[in-house]
Design an enzyme around this catalytic site. Structure first.
Site, PDB file in Angstrom:
ATOM      1  N   ASP A  15       0.850  -1.203   0.000  1.00  0.00           N
ATOM      2  CA  ASP A  15       0.000   0.000   0.000  1.00  0.00           C
ATOM      3  C   ASP A  15       0.886   1.253   0.000  1.00  0.00           C
ATOM      4  O   ASP A  15       1.732   1.422   0.883  1.00  0.00           O
ATOM      5  CB  ASP A  15      -0.905  -0.024   1.230  1.00  0.00           C
ATOM      6  CG  ASP A  15      -1.697  -1.317   1.300  1.00  0.00           C
ATOM      7  OD1 ASP A  15      -2.867  -1.317   0.932  1.00  0.00           O
ATOM      8  OD2 ASP A  15      -1.091  -2.341   1.705  1.00  0.00           O
ATOM      9  N   ASP A  64     -20.611   4.297  14.834  1.00  0.00           N
ATOM     10  CA  ASP A  64     -20.080   5.631  14.537  1.00  0.00           C
ATOM     11  C   ASP A  64     -21.001   6.367  13.563  1.00  0.00           C
ATOM     12  O   ASP A  64     -22.223   6.241  13.664  1.00  0.00           O
ATOM     13  CB  ASP A  64     -18.660   5.446  13.949  1.00  0.00           C
ATOM     14  CG  ASP A  64     -17.757   6.626  14.222  1.00  0.00           C
ATOM     15  OD1 ASP A  64     -17.965   7.687  13.599  1.00  0.00           O
ATOM     16  OD2 ASP A  64     -16.849   6.512  15.058  1.00  0.00           O
ATOM     17  N   PRO A  72     -12.813   2.180  -2.282  1.00  0.00           N
ATOM     18  CA  PRO A  72     -12.090   0.998  -2.763  1.00  0.00           C
ATOM     19  C   PRO A  72     -11.166   0.363  -1.723  1.00  0.00           C
ATOM     20  O   PRO A  72     -10.866  -0.823  -1.808  1.00  0.00           O
ATOM     21  CB  PRO A  72     -11.263   1.529  -3.940  1.00  0.00           C
ATOM     22  CG  PRO A  72     -11.802   2.868  -4.259  1.00  0.00           C
ATOM     23  CD  PRO A  72     -12.555   3.375  -3.070  1.00  0.00           C
ATOM     24  N   ASP A  73     -10.746   1.162  -0.725  1.00  0.00           N
ATOM     25  CA  ASP A  73      -9.868   0.614   0.312  1.00  0.00           C
ATOM     26  C   ASP A  73     -10.664  -0.078   1.427  1.00  0.00           C
ATOM     27  O   ASP A  73     -10.097  -0.820   2.229  1.00  0.00           O
ATOM     28  CB  ASP A  73      -9.003   1.739   0.914  1.00  0.00           C
ATOM     29  CG  ASP A  73      -7.522   1.383   0.959  1.00  0.00           C
ATOM     30  OD1 ASP A  73      -7.184   0.210   0.698  1.00  0.00           O
ATOM     31  OD2 ASP A  73      -6.708   2.282   1.258  1.00  0.00           O
ATOM     32  N   ASP A 113     -29.170   1.036   5.796  1.00  0.00           N
ATOM     33  CA  ASP A 113     -28.089   1.668   5.029  1.00  0.00           C
ATOM     34  C   ASP A 113     -27.184   2.526   5.920  1.00  0.00           C
ATOM     35  O   ASP A 113     -27.523   3.664   6.248  1.00  0.00           O
ATOM     36  CB  ASP A 113     -28.678   2.531   3.913  1.00  0.00           C
ATOM     37  CG  ASP A 113     -27.590   3.091   3.007  1.00  0.00           C
ATOM     38  OD1 ASP A 113     -26.395   2.769   3.229  1.00  0.00           O
ATOM     39  OD2 ASP A 113     -27.924   3.845   2.069  1.00  0.00           O
ATOM     40  N   ILE A 138      -3.964   3.156   1.996  1.00  0.00           N
ATOM     41  CA  ILE A 138      -3.354   2.766   3.263  1.00  0.00           C
ATOM     42  C   ILE A 138      -3.616   1.283   3.533  1.00  0.00           C
ATOM     43  O   ILE A 138      -4.269   0.599   2.735  1.00  0.00           O
ATOM     44  CB  ILE A 138      -3.929   3.598   4.432  1.00  0.00           C
ATOM     45  CG1 ILE A 138      -5.452   3.409   4.527  1.00  0.00           C
ATOM     46  CG2 ILE A 138      -3.570   5.072   4.266  1.00  0.00           C
ATOM     47  CD1 ILE A 138      -6.034   3.742   5.870  1.00  0.00           C
ATOM     48  N   ASN A 212     -11.631  13.277  24.816  1.00  0.00           N
ATOM     49  CA  ASN A 212     -10.674  14.311  24.383  1.00  0.00           C
ATOM     50  C   ASN A 212     -10.735  15.586  25.211  1.00  0.00           C
ATOM     51  O   ASN A 212     -10.615  16.678  24.675  1.00  0.00           O
ATOM     52  CB  ASN A 212     -10.933  14.670  22.907  1.00  0.00           C
ATOM     53  CG  ASN A 212     -10.804  13.485  21.987  1.00  0.00           C
ATOM     54  OD1 ASN A 212     -10.047  12.563  22.256  1.00  0.00           O
ATOM     55  ND2 ASN A 212     -11.550  13.504  20.897  1.00  0.00           N
ATOM     56  N   TYR A 227     -17.875   3.040  31.944  1.00  0.00           N
ATOM     57  CA  TYR A 227     -18.831   2.070  32.517  1.00  0.00           C
ATOM     58  C   TYR A 227     -18.084   0.889  33.105  1.00  0.00           C
ATOM     59  O   TYR A 227     -17.165   0.355  32.498  1.00  0.00           O
ATOM     60  CB  TYR A 227     -19.824   1.570  31.456  1.00  0.00           C
ATOM     61  CG  TYR A 227     -20.901   2.581  31.140  1.00  0.00           C
ATOM     62  CD1 TYR A 227     -21.838   2.941  32.094  1.00  0.00           C
ATOM     63  CD2 TYR A 227     -20.949   3.186  29.892  1.00  0.00           C
ATOM     64  CE1 TYR A 227     -22.808   3.895  31.812  1.00  0.00           C
ATOM     65  CE2 TYR A 227     -21.915   4.136  29.603  1.00  0.00           C
ATOM     66  CZ  TYR A 227     -22.842   4.490  30.572  1.00  0.00           C
ATOM     67  OH  TYR A 227     -23.790   5.434  30.287  1.00  0.00           O
ATOM     68  N   VAL A 232     -15.407  -3.665  28.746  1.00  0.00           N
ATOM     69  CA  VAL A 232     -15.028  -2.322  28.284  1.00  0.00           C
ATOM     70  C   VAL A 232     -13.510  -2.167  28.344  1.00  0.00           C
ATOM     71  O   VAL A 232     -12.890  -2.435  29.377  1.00  0.00           O
ATOM     72  CB  VAL A 232     -15.700  -1.222  29.133  1.00  0.00           C
ATOM     73  CG1 VAL A 232     -15.161   0.163  28.754  1.00  0.00           C
ATOM     74  CG2 VAL A 232     -17.217  -1.262  28.960  1.00  0.00           C
TER      75      VAL A 232
END
Ligand code: CA
Length: 318
Positions: A15, A64, A72-73, A113, A138, A212, A227, A232
Site C-alpha cells: 500500500d 459511529d 475501494p480501500d 443503510d 493505506i 478528548n 462504565y 469495556v
C-alpha cells in the site's frame, strides 16, 4: 556446525501510503505537523503481520457515523449480511427487524443503510481494516477483516442515547466480536450500561475512546469509556514520540491502554486525511483485538482484553 536457521519473509504490504502510518510502523518519520517520531513508538504492526494479517471470520462493528462501503480501500473488507445480499429488496430477509441491512445498520433513520455522511466512521474503519497489500491507499491493522457499519451518529457527528443502544444491540445480535466505539458524552445511563452488558454476554469486546477533554476519568468518569462492565477496554491517545496527547483523557484505573492518536492518516469520505483524537487511538486497539481474534479464535472477549492490557508496553509518557 551451526543451527539450521528458519527464515521468514518479512511481510510488508504494498500500500503506497504505508510510510505515513507511524501508528503501524514508526521508523522516525515526521508526522503531518513535522514532528519527528521516535522509532518503535507504534503498535508493532509489521512484526505482527509476520504472524497474522487478519481474517474473514472476525466481525468488527464500527459504531459511529457509518462507513463509506464504496471506498475501494474499505469495500473489500466490508461485512455483508448474506441473506439480505441475496434476498429481496424491501424485504427483511433474515427477519432481524431491519430491511436490506447488507453492510450494517443505521439507527438515525432505522434503516439498513449505514452509508457514512460525515467521514469519522470511515476514518476509524480504515485504521481497523483498510484492505492491505492491494496496491492502493493505506493498510489497516488487519489486511483482511469484516467491518460492520453501525451508524447512530448523524452527519454532524452526534447521536442519541436511544440510537446508541439500538446500535450496540444490533452489533451484538449480528455476531460482531469487536465493537469499536470512538464516541462519548452525556451522563451515566443505566439503559446504555445494560446494552453494554448485553454485548458482554454476547461475547463481544467493547473498545471505547477515553475522550478528548484532557480529563482524569478516575476523578470524573467519561461515558461510555468509564462504565464498569468487564468487556469495556478504554483507550487513551499518544503521539509519535510516545507522549500522551495533550487532549487525551487518562485514568490510572479507568483507562486501560494508550494507542497512536495524533495525526493518523486514514480513509474519509473524500480521500485520505490525517486526524487526531482518542477516536483515532481506539480503532488501533479494535484492530489489534481483531488481529488477535483471527490468530486465536478461541479467545473470549475478556481474554482478548486481558491479553491486550498485559502485553502492552509500558512507556514513560503514560
Ligand atoms: Ca434484515
Amino acid at each position: 556446525i551451526e543451527p539450521n536457521y528458519i527464515y521468514r519473509a518479512n511481510k510488508m504490504p504494498n500500500d503506497p501510503m504505508i510510510a505515513q502510518l507511524w501508528g503501524m510502523n514508526n521508523f522516525g518519520q515526521k508526522d503531518k505537523d513535522s514532528a519527528v517520531g521516535v522509532k518503535g513508538i507504534d503498535i508493532g504492526a509489521t512484526e505482527a503481520w509476520d504472524i497474522e494479517t487478519g481474517s474473514d471470520n472476525v466481525i468488527v462493528a464500527v459504531i459511529d457515523t457509518g462507513v463509506d462501503y464504496t471506498n475501494p480501500d474499505l469495500a473489500p473488507n466490508m461485512w455483508t449480511n448474506e441473506k439480505e445480499l441475496n434476498g429481496k429488496k424491501g424485504v427483511d430477509d433474515d427477519n432481524n427487524g431491519v430491511i436490506d441491512d447488507i453492510y450494517g445498520y443505521n439507527a438515525t433513520n432505522d434503516s439498513g443503510d449505514p452509508k457514512d455522511d460525515h467521514g469519522h466512521g470511515s476514518h476509524c474503519s480504515g485504521t481497523i481494516g483498510a484492505k492491505g497489500d492491494d496496491g492502493k491507499g493505506i493498510v489497516g491493522v488487519n489486511w483482511n477483516t469484516r467491518i460492520m457499519g453501525v451508524k447512530f451518529l448523524d452527519s454532524n457527528g452526534s447521536g442519541s442515547l436511544e440510537g446508541a443502544i439500538k446500535a450496540i444491540d444490533y452489533a451484538s445480535k449480528m455476531g460482531a466480536k469487536i465493537l469499536s466505539n470512538s464516541w462519548g458524552g452525556g451522563g451515566e445511563s443505566q439503559t446504555l450500561k445494560e446494552a453494554i452488558e448485553r454485548s458482554n454476554s454476547a461475547g463481544a469486546l467493547f473498545v471505547a475512546a477515553a475522550g478528548n477533554e484532557s480529563n482524569n476519568n478516575d476523578a470524573n468518569p467519561t461515558f461510555p469509556a468509564s462504565y464498569q462492565v468487564p468487556n469495556v477496554l478504554a483507550v487513551a491517545a499518544i503521539d509519535n514520540r510516545g507522549q500522551i496527547a495533550s487532549f487525551s483523557n487518562y485514568g490510572k484505573s479507568s483507562v486501560h491502554v494508550g494507542a497512536p492518536g495524533v495525526n493518523i492518516l486514514s480513509t474519509t469520505t473524500t480521500g485520505y486525511e490525517a486526524w487526531s483524537g482518542t477516536s483515532m487511538a481506539t480503532p488501533h486497539v479494535s484492530g489489534i483485538a481483531a488481529l488477535l481474534a483471527s490468530h486465536e479464535p478461541s479467545l473470549t472477549n475478556l481474554e482478548l482484553k486481558n491479553r491486550i492490557i498485559t502485553t502492552a508496553r509500558p512507556i514513560a509518557g503514560l
